[in-house]
Write an enzyme that holds these catalytic residues in place. Sequence first.
Site, PDB file in Angstrom:
ATOM      1  CD  GLU A  33     -27.731   3.649  -7.294  1.00 60.37           C
ATOM      2  OE1 GLU A  33     -27.297   2.507  -7.484  1.00 60.37           O
ATOM      3  OE2 GLU A  33     -27.025   4.667  -7.318  1.00 60.37           O
TER       4      GLU A  33
ATOM      5  CE1 TYR B 214     -22.876   4.479  -6.798  1.00 56.18           C
ATOM      6  CE2 TYR B 214     -24.002   2.382  -6.500  1.00 56.18           C
ATOM      7  CZ  TYR B 214     -23.807   3.544  -7.228  1.00 56.18           C
ATOM      8  OH  TYR B 214     -24.545   3.768  -8.360  1.00 56.18           O
TER       9      TYR B 214
ATOM     10  NE  ARG C 279     -19.066   0.785  -9.001  1.00 52.74           N
ATOM     11  CZ  ARG C 279     -19.917   1.791  -9.266  1.00 52.74           C
ATOM     12  NH1 ARG C 279     -20.310   2.004 -10.511  1.00 52.74           N
ATOM     13  NH2 ARG C 279     -20.391   2.546  -8.299  1.00 52.74           N
TER      14      ARG C 279
ATOM     15  NE  ARG D 284     -26.663   8.662  -8.415  1.00 53.37           N
ATOM     16  CZ  ARG D 284     -25.986   7.773  -9.145  1.00 53.37           C
ATOM     17  NH1 ARG D 284     -25.854   6.532  -8.714  1.00 53.37           N
ATOM     18  NH2 ARG D 284     -25.426   8.120 -10.287  1.00 53.37           N
TER      19      ARG D 284
ATOM     20  CG  ASP E   4     -23.878   0.387 -14.148  1.00 54.47           C
ATOM     21  OD1 ASP E   4     -23.068   0.012 -13.275  1.00 54.47           O
ATOM     22  OD2 ASP E   4     -24.217   1.581 -14.284  1.00 54.47           O
TER      23      ASP E   4
END
Length: 495
Positions: free
Chosen positions: A244, A351, A57, A260, A81
Site C-alpha cells: 500500500e 492504519y 477497518r 509501506r 480482508d
Amino acid sequence: MQRRVTLATTTVGAALALLITGAPAAHTADAQAAAFTPGTLASQDIATAGTGSPYYRIPALTRTTKGTLIAAYDARPTLGDLPSNIGVVIRRSTDNGATWKAQQVVRQEAAPKGNGDPSLLVDRETGRIFAFYSSTVNQGYFGSATGNDENDPDVQQVDYSYSDDDGLTWEHERITADIKNPAWGGMFAASGEGIQLRHGQYAGRLVQQFAVRYNGGNYALSVYSDDHGATWKAGNLVGPGADENKTVELSDGRVMLNSRAAPYRKVAYSSDGGVTYTPFQQDTELPDPANNGSVMRFAPDLPASHPRSKWLMFSNTATTNSRSNLTVRLSCDDGQTWPVRKTAEAGSAAYSTLTPLGSGTAGNDRVGMLWERANYQHITYSSFDLQWLGGVCAPVTVTPPASLPAGKTTTVTVRVVSQNDVTLPGGKVSLTLPAGWSAPEVDVPALNPGQGANMKIPVTVPAGATAGSVKATAKYTVRGWQNSYGDTTFTVAAP
C-alpha cells in the site's frame, strides 16, 4: 471515449446509524469544545466494533470543496480482508470534524460479493468526490486471476463510486478493463486519500495509488486522469517490493511515492506526474512495521516561493515490529529530512490517513487524521495543529566517532541547521542516552535562515557498558517548547 460500466446508484440514507458508547473519556469528550482548542489533539471514535457492524477497518478521509469532511471505511463481518461480504460506509461532518452525521452506506451487496479498502479523492476543480475500492466475488488480492474480464468472479475488480452532491448520493463505476494489464493478478486501490496535482505542467491531474500483484511480486502504480475522471490511465509499475502506497506533490513539481515496507518506508520520485518513477530507496528516518500510513502536503495550494510549500506531514506506526506508537511527523524540505515528530497514540494503532483542514497558513493550520485504534476496535478521528505538534524546522544530525570506549568520555558532534524563514533564538541540544550514560545539555546560538551550528557534547559511557550498538537521540529545543530530533547509533568499545 473510454468504455465505462455503470453498476448502480446508491442514495445515502441513515442505514447502519451509529451510536458511540463505552469509549474512554479521552475519546468521548465534548467534540464541539475539543475540536478547535489550539495546541490539542482532539479525538473521538466515529465507528466502534459491534455497533452497526461486527467490525470496522481501513480508514479514508478527505475534505470536499464545500468544506465537508468525509470519513470512509469498511464495514466487515469479520476482521478478514476481501474476498468477504464487506461494504463501504461513510460518515460526514459539516463542522470540520466537531460532530458527525449518522453512518451511511456507499456500497453494500449480497454475499459473496464484497467491496472494500476505500480511498477518497476530490477533484478541486469540479467538486466531484471519488471513492475507489476493490470489488470481489471469489478471490482477493493474492488469489486473483490474471486478465481483466469485468465479469470474471475470480478477477479482483477495480471499482469506484462518485458523488456530485457532497457525498449525499453515489454512482458506481467499474474500470478494470481500462487500467489493468491482463498479465497482472490482484490489483487494489491503496486506502486513504488520492491527490490532485495543483501546480506546473500536470496541474489538475487526479492521481490514485494502487498495489499490483505481478509475477509473484508486489508493485506500486499510479492511476491518473487528465479529464476530471472521464477516462483513467495506468502508469508504469514501481517495484517489486511495494505494498500500500501514497503520493504527494512536492514544491518543485515532482511527485513522491511513499510505500509501506519493513523495517523502513520506501520512496520513489516521478518527474512526469506519476507515470514513471525512480527505483525505490529506503527512508531510514521512517521506521515501519509494514503498515499503511499517510503522507500529505501541508499547504497544497501555496506556490513554490512560499516557505511552507516544502512542508510535508506523515503518519504511521513508528516501530519496526508492531502496530503501535502512532506518530505524526513534519518535514520542512520536501521529505528529505523529518526532524519534527510527536506520538499521537503510544499503544495499539494501525492504519492512519491525514488530510488538511485549512490552508496551512498561520492560524489556519489544523490537520485531520482518521486511524484504527485499540486493536481494530475503533475508527478514531483526531485533529491537531502545529502548536500541538510542537516542532521547529531545524534538522539535527549526530556525527558519532568510530567508537565510544566504555568507562571514558568522548566528544560527539551534533549539528543543527535552521530551515526557518525567520531567525531562531538561542536554544538547547540534549542527548537521550541509555541508563547510566551521561551528557550535558549544550547551548545552541541563535540561527539565521539557512545557518547551521556544530555543538560538541562530551558523552560519558559507564565502565560496565556492554560492547556493541546503542541507539541515541539528539533533541534541539528552541523557545522552550519547539523541538526537532535526530537519531543515531553509537558503537561501544570494550575498555
